[in-house]
Enzyme design. Structure first.
Site, mmCIF file in Angstrom:
data_model
loop_
_atom_site.group_PDB
_atom_site.id
_atom_site.type_symbol
_atom_site.label_atom_id
_atom_site.label_comp_id
_atom_site.label_asym_id
_atom_site.label_seq_id
_atom_site.Cartn_x
_atom_site.Cartn_y
_atom_site.Cartn_z
ATOM 1 C CG HIS A 196 41.131 38.801 37.338
ATOM 2 N ND1 HIS A 196 42.381 38.483 36.869
ATOM 3 C CD2 HIS A 196 40.295 38.700 36.271
ATOM 4 C CE1 HIS A 196 42.301 38.195 35.564
ATOM 5 N NE2 HIS A 196 41.051 38.309 35.178
ATOM 6 C CB CYS A 248 41.535 36.499 30.650
ATOM 7 S SG CYS A 248 42.065 37.632 31.943
ATOM 8 C CG LEU A 249 39.602 42.161 28.562
ATOM 9 C CD1 LEU A 249 39.029 43.461 29.097
ATOM 10 C CD2 LEU A 249 39.541 42.126 27.041
ATOM 11 N N GLY A 275 34.136 41.914 31.222
ATOM 12 C CA GLY A 275 34.456 42.155 32.621
ATOM 13 C C GLY A 275 35.898 42.598 32.763
ATOM 14 C CG HIS A 332 37.212 35.513 34.327
ATOM 15 N ND1 HIS A 332 37.848 34.664 33.456
ATOM 16 C CD2 HIS A 332 37.937 36.666 34.308
ATOM 17 C CE1 HIS A 332 38.912 35.270 32.944
ATOM 18 N NE2 HIS A 332 38.987 36.495 33.445
ATOM 19 C CD GLU A 333 36.341 40.051 35.169
ATOM 20 O OE1 GLU A 333 37.388 40.550 35.618
ATOM 21 O OE2 GLU A 333 36.264 39.587 34.018
ATOM 22 C CD GLN A 381 41.509 41.656 34.109
ATOM 23 O OE1 GLN A 381 40.355 41.875 34.433
ATOM 24 N NE2 GLN A 381 41.825 41.053 32.984
HETATM 25 ZN ZN ZN Z 1 40.348 38.021 33.318
#
Ligand code: ZN
Length: 175
Positions: free
Chosen positions: A140, A94-95, A46, A136-137, A51
């Protein structure tokens, strides 16, 4: 199509709330395409627009299961969680914090409502990993990272899990 730079924890843009999308302009369409490419390149499940430095309410999610959504990625514009139930505790990464993971509790099931890339409204039900990814997304989009709700230490992750039997370790999750 282009890869975009993924912002990392500590970048103030990750702490800001995103604005709603009113219309899918060519620029937004390009953003979505780039987000998908950037997510796949980084082996993520995701990615949210902040991000990649864009404060708009857009996420992409693909948990890599051919049985879900016909194997197509979810494009989520202005997504909201409309129902949630149960709970699951498990490892989350998380990226924007590459190579790290920590234990996070999320709902086991969620139902979301969002718009797709054609601004068509849809609803989707999710459980397990997909439910976790949606939560999670969506976080953000309001400037929240899992690091705020992690239980215990954030640790380094091994690159590949070589041994399937080691998945037995997951039984020490607190449900
Ligand atoms: Zn993340």
């Amino acid at each position: 199509m282009a890869l975009r730079e993924i912002r990392e924890l500590g970048d103030p843009i990750l702490e800001k709330a995103c604005r709603e999308v009113k219309e899918v302009t060519p620029r937004i369409r390009e953003l979505i395409t780039d987000m998908l490419e950037t997510m796949y390149e980084a082996n993520g499940v995701g990615l949210a627009a902040p991000q990649v430095g864009v404060l708009r309410r857009i996420c992409v999610v693909d948990v890599g299961d051919e049985n879900i959504h016909d194997g197509e990625p979810f494009i989520l514009i202005n997504p909201v969680i409309i129902e949630q139930s149960g709970s699951q505790t498990g490892e989350e990464g998380c990226l924007s914090l590459p190579g790290k993971a920590g234990k996070v509790t999320r709902p086991e099931k969620v139902k979301i409502r969002a718009f797709d890339e054609n601004m068509e409204e849809y609803e989707a039900e999710a459980e397990g990993l997909l439910a976790r990814a949606f939560c999670h997304e969506l976080d953000h989009l309001d400037g929240h990272m899992y690091t705020e709700i992690v239980e215990g230490p954030i640790h380094d992750v091994e690159h590949e899990e070589e041994n399937d039997e080691e998945n037995g370790e997951e039984t020490d999750e607190e449900e």
